[in-house]
Design a protein around this motif. Structure first.
Motif, short mmCIF file in Angstrom:
data_model
loop_
_atom_site.label_atom_id
_atom_site.label_comp_id
_atom_site.label_asym_id
_atom_site.label_seq_id
_atom_site.Cartn_x
_atom_site.Cartn_y
_atom_site.Cartn_z
N PRO A 118 0.84 -1.21 0.00
CA PRO A 118 0.00 0.00 0.00
C PRO A 118 0.87 1.25 0.00
O PRO A 118 1.95 1.28 0.60
CB PRO A 118 -0.80 -0.13 1.30
N GLU A 119 0.40 2.28 -0.66
CA GLU A 119 1.14 3.55 -0.68
C GLU A 119 0.96 4.31 0.64
O GLU A 119 1.88 4.97 1.11
CB GLU A 119 0.68 4.41 -1.85
N ARG A 120 -0.21 4.24 1.21
CA ARG A 120 -0.45 4.84 2.53
C ARG A 120 -0.02 3.82 3.57
O ARG A 120 -0.69 2.81 3.78
CB ARG A 120 -1.92 5.22 2.69
N LYS A 121 1.09 4.10 4.26
CA LYS A 121 1.75 3.08 5.06
C LYS A 121 1.57 3.24 6.57
O LYS A 121 1.88 2.33 7.33
CB LYS A 121 3.25 3.08 4.76
N ILE A 122 1.10 4.39 7.01
CA ILE A 122 1.11 4.68 8.44
C ILE A 122 -0.32 4.89 8.93
O ILE A 122 -1.05 5.73 8.38
CB ILE A 122 1.97 5.93 8.74
N ARG A 123 -0.69 4.16 9.96
CA ARG A 123 -2.01 4.33 10.58
C ARG A 123 -1.95 5.52 11.54
O ARG A 123 -1.08 5.58 12.41
CB ARG A 123 -2.43 3.07 11.32
N THR A 124 -2.86 6.43 11.38
CA THR A 124 -2.86 7.63 12.22
C THR A 124 -3.16 7.31 13.69
O THR A 124 -2.81 8.09 14.57
CB THR A 124 -3.91 8.63 11.71
N SER A 125 -3.78 6.17 13.95
CA SER A 125 -4.07 5.79 15.33
C SER A 125 -2.79 5.42 16.09
O SER A 125 -2.77 5.43 17.32
CB SER A 125 -5.05 4.61 15.37
N VAL A 126 -1.71 5.11 15.37
CA VAL A 126 -0.45 4.76 16.00
C VAL A 126 0.57 5.90 15.89
O VAL A 126 1.29 6.20 16.84
CB VAL A 126 0.13 3.48 15.36
N PHE A 127 0.61 6.53 14.73
CA PHE A 127 1.59 7.61 14.52
C PHE A 127 0.99 8.61 13.53
O PHE A 127 0.37 8.23 12.55
CB PHE A 127 2.90 7.04 13.96
N PRO A 295 -1.75 11.03 5.65
CA PRO A 295 -1.54 11.51 4.27
C PRO A 295 -0.18 12.17 4.07
O PRO A 295 0.21 12.43 2.93
CB PRO A 295 -2.67 12.52 4.08
N ASP A 296 0.54 12.50 5.15
CA ASP A 296 1.80 13.23 5.01
C ASP A 296 2.98 12.34 4.66
O ASP A 296 4.04 12.85 4.29
CB ASP A 296 2.11 13.99 6.31
N CYS A 297 2.84 11.05 4.79
CA CYS A 297 3.96 10.15 4.54
C CYS A 297 4.34 10.14 3.06
O CYS A 297 5.50 10.29 2.70
CB CYS A 297 3.61 8.74 5.00
N LYS A 298 3.34 9.97 2.19
CA LYS A 298 3.60 9.92 0.76
C LYS A 298 3.01 11.12 0.01
O LYS A 298 3.01 11.15 -1.22
CB LYS A 298 3.02 8.64 0.17
N GLY A 299 2.48 12.07 0.74
CA GLY A 299 1.94 13.25 0.09
C GLY A 299 0.66 12.93 -0.67
O GLY A 299 -0.27 12.34 -0.15
N MET A 300 0.61 13.29 -1.93
CA MET A 300 -0.58 13.13 -2.75
C MET A 300 -0.73 11.72 -3.31
O MET A 300 -1.76 11.41 -3.91
CB MET A 300 -0.55 14.14 -3.90
N ILE A 301 0.29 10.88 -3.16
CA ILE A 301 0.25 9.54 -3.75
C ILE A 301 -0.67 8.65 -2.93
O ILE A 301 -0.62 8.61 -1.71
CB ILE A 301 1.66 8.94 -3.81
N SER A 302 -1.51 7.92 -3.64
CA SER A 302 -2.42 6.98 -3.02
C SER A 302 -2.53 5.74 -3.91
O SER A 302 -2.09 5.75 -5.06
CB SER A 302 -3.80 7.62 -2.81
N GLY A 303 -3.07 4.67 -3.38
CA GLY A 303 -3.22 3.45 -4.15
C GLY A 303 -2.27 2.36 -3.70
O GLY A 303 -1.91 2.28 -2.51
N PHE A 304 -1.82 1.54 -4.65
CA PHE A 304 -1.02 0.36 -4.30
C PHE A 304 0.04 0.12 -5.37
O PHE A 304 -0.06 0.59 -6.51
CB PHE A 304 -1.91 -0.88 -4.18
N LYS A 305 1.06 -0.62 -4.96
CA LYS A 305 2.08 -1.13 -5.87
C LYS A 305 1.99 -2.65 -5.87
O LYS A 305 1.81 -3.27 -4.82
CB LYS A 305 3.48 -0.71 -5.44
N ILE A 306 2.16 -3.24 -7.06
CA ILE A 306 2.16 -4.70 -7.18
C ILE A 306 3.37 -5.10 -8.02
O ILE A 306 3.70 -4.44 -9.02
CB ILE A 306 0.86 -5.22 -7.82
#
Length: 568
Positions: A118-127, A295-306
């Motif tokens: 996943p491009e969004r890697k960090i859960r806001t509930s933890v960090f 949303p600040d980890c990867k900025g505007m990038i969202s989605g997934f890599k395969i």
């Protein structure tokens, strides 16, 4: 009367010869033999080279002799140049890859390993970067504890902060860094919502397993387990690259011989597809929380890599990947590409045939050699030589440091330097535990060539936008998709059969002999018979005549001794 007188004359000669001493007769016999040897040698030489025969003829004028000599030298020189070109081509590139006429069933090769990140890697509930209330331009740690500083720096290792210069500690504790990344990463059940394999719904937690890559924690399917992939005794023991699960052990399959003949379809690992087409492939529903990911980890990038890769290879998603946008269905149809190598190339060194047979090149950290694994191990050794540390995702030994955010620029520079060493054989003297010359030697020792039997997967991608306007009405097993951004992925074999390419000899022994022999015959009138005749007349026959002369001398000496003894 004439006949009678001639007979009497011959008889007189015989009488005269008989009256002569035996030594004189033997001397004449030896002279005749010497003359015959000379004549035979000249005859053989004339047969060997017709041009020389023409030049030696007395009736030829000097001009004709010079012309024939020039023709001989030109033919000899040009023939030598052509033979040298053929030999150099044979030595420089002895192999050629050809498409064979045979096709093979996809049931004989494994389904590719599929790694999802996943491009969004960090859960806001933890960090959350926003909660730290941090001014990146000033970058101050005044309001953070030591634990929070380490947490923040570990998050920067998996986020994109290349647009600004970040300072921090050079090294980190491996187990703490990996533990922090694991805490903040989304769970498998939140990333992959649905898994359909070979037309049947399967449990995603049973199909996929976690794996650490350069981009953080990812999830992989059909990759062999760490016991079969790594040399565990050589690796660090601070953390695992992937869980050591029993289901990821190799069953009924070998990288060299593929699947066993009596191997069942359901009890093999790596998995193999049941056929071609979307119904026999892998279908995934991927999801991303709308509000639960930072949303600040990867900025505007969202989605997934395969990434589709061979099951024996460790995935590297910074090198190759397929982008999976949100609210789209991506269809990935792939075609296997298999290359085998003729046994006739075993006589050549790996650098000339451009591949390794099994057991020719062993790696320190990997049990199974592949070009990708070799390059990854080489990068790890080179990075450690240049930066005195390695990235947490790289295979490394127990005594190696783990790079933190303070060494990030060094690790990126080391990767660039390694890729440029083939062009520019120069390195700047920098930090690290070895000199620049030693680092170049480490890079030269890599020699990462493909395996002589290799399988790659060529993909064809098509995309379709989902009807996300009605996403609020979509539900699956009670999970409300309106809280997530959805993507759909379908991966399958395009055809039931695939072609095989064969790396074979460009010039076999018979080909190089035919090429050189044809050139010699065309320009010089040369053949194997000429060689035999030359050896015979120059060596064998001369040697035989020499032995006969020696024997005659011994016999004559014995007869002289016997005659002298009779007189006395």
């Amino acid at each position: 009367m004439e006949t009678q007188s001639r007979t009497q004359f011959d008889e007189n000669i015989d009488v005269v010869d008989q009256e002569k001493p035996d030594g004189i007769v033997r001397m004449r016999m030896r002279r005749n033999k010497k003359k015959s040897i000379k004549q035979q040698f000249l005859e053989g030489f004339e047969k060997f080279n017709r041009i020389s025969k023409e030049v030696k003829e007395r009736e030829r004028t000097p001009v004709e002799k010079i012309v024939w000599l020039l023709i001989f030298l030109i033919c000899f020189s040009y023939c030598g140049c052509l033979i040298w070109k053929s030999y150099w081509k044979w030595m420089k590139s002895p192999s050629i890859v050809l498409l064979t006429e045979n096709s093979e069933s996809i049931l004989k090769i494994p389904f590719p390993a599929v790694t999802v990140c996943p491009e969004r890697k960090i859960r806001t509930s933890v960090f959350s970067f926003e909660e730290y209330n941090f001014n990146i331009s000033e970058y101050s740690y005044e309001n953070l504890t030591e634990k929070e500083q380490q947490m923040y720096e570990d998050m920067l290792m998996i986020c994109d902060w290349s647009h600004t210069e970040i300072k921090g500690r050079k090294f980190s504790k491996a187990n703490e860094t990996v533990s922090n990344i694991r805490k903040v990463s989304p769970k498998l059940s939140n990333v992959i919502q649905l898994c359909k394999w070979n037309g049947k719904l399967r449990s995603c937690s049973n199909m996929f397993t976690t794996i650490f890559t350069e981009t953080g924690l990812c999830y992989t399917f059909n990759t062999i387990g760490p016991v079969d992939m790594f040399r565990i005794d050589k690796l660090n023991s601070d953390y695992e690259y992937m869980p050591n699960l029993t289901r990821t052990r190799i069953k009924n399959w070998t990288p060299q011989n593929s699947y066993l003949l009596n191997a069942p379809m359901d009890h093999t690992y790596p998995e193999r597809g049941s056929g071609a087409g979307a119904k026999a492939g892998l279908k995934l529903i991927l999801s991303e929380d709308i509000k639960g990911m930072d949303p600040d980890c990867k900025g505007m990038i969202s989605g997934f890599k395969i990434l589709l890769h061979h099951p024996t290879e460790l995935p590297r998603l910074t090198q190759q990947y397929i982008r999976i946008p949100i609210y789209e269905e991506v269809t990935i149809a792939f075609k296997p590409k298999k290359i085998v190598t003729s046994n006739g190339l075993r006589m050549f060194p790996p650098e000339r045939r451009q591949c390794y047979y099994t057991g020719e090149h062993n790696l320190k950290y990997f049990k199974l050699y592949t070009q990708t694994n070799c390059e990854f191990e080489c990068l790890s050794n080179f990075t450690y030589a240049r930066c005195d540390c390695v990235h947490y995702s790289m295979p490394h030994g127990p005594d190696m440091n783990i790079c933190s955010i303070g060494s990030l620029n060094c690790t990126e520079s080391a990767e660039f330097e390694l890729s440029m060493l083939n062009i520019n054989r120069h390195l700047d003297h920098g930090s690290g535990n070895v000199t620049a010359e030693e680092a170049i030697r480490i890079a030269d020792d890599c020699k990462c060539l493909p395996t002589c039997t290799s399988i790659t997967y060529e993909t064809e991608i098509s995309q379709l936008e989902l009807d996300y306007q009605n996403k609020y009405a979509y539900r699956w097993k009670g999970f409300k998709m309106s809280k997530s951004k959805l993507s759909s992925v379908v991966i399958f074999f395009k055809h039931a059969l695939f072609n095989i390419s064969k790396r074979a000899e460009l010039y076999s022994t018979s080909d190089i002999l035919a090429s050189c022999g044809g050139l010699l015959g065309l320009f010089m009138g040369f053949s194997v018979i000429n060689i035999v005749e030359t050896l015979y007349f120059c060596i064998l026959r001369a040697h035989r005549q020499r032995k006969n002369r020696a024997k005659d001398q011994e016999d004559s000496h014995e007869e002289v001794v016997q005659d002298s003894m009779k007189k006395y």
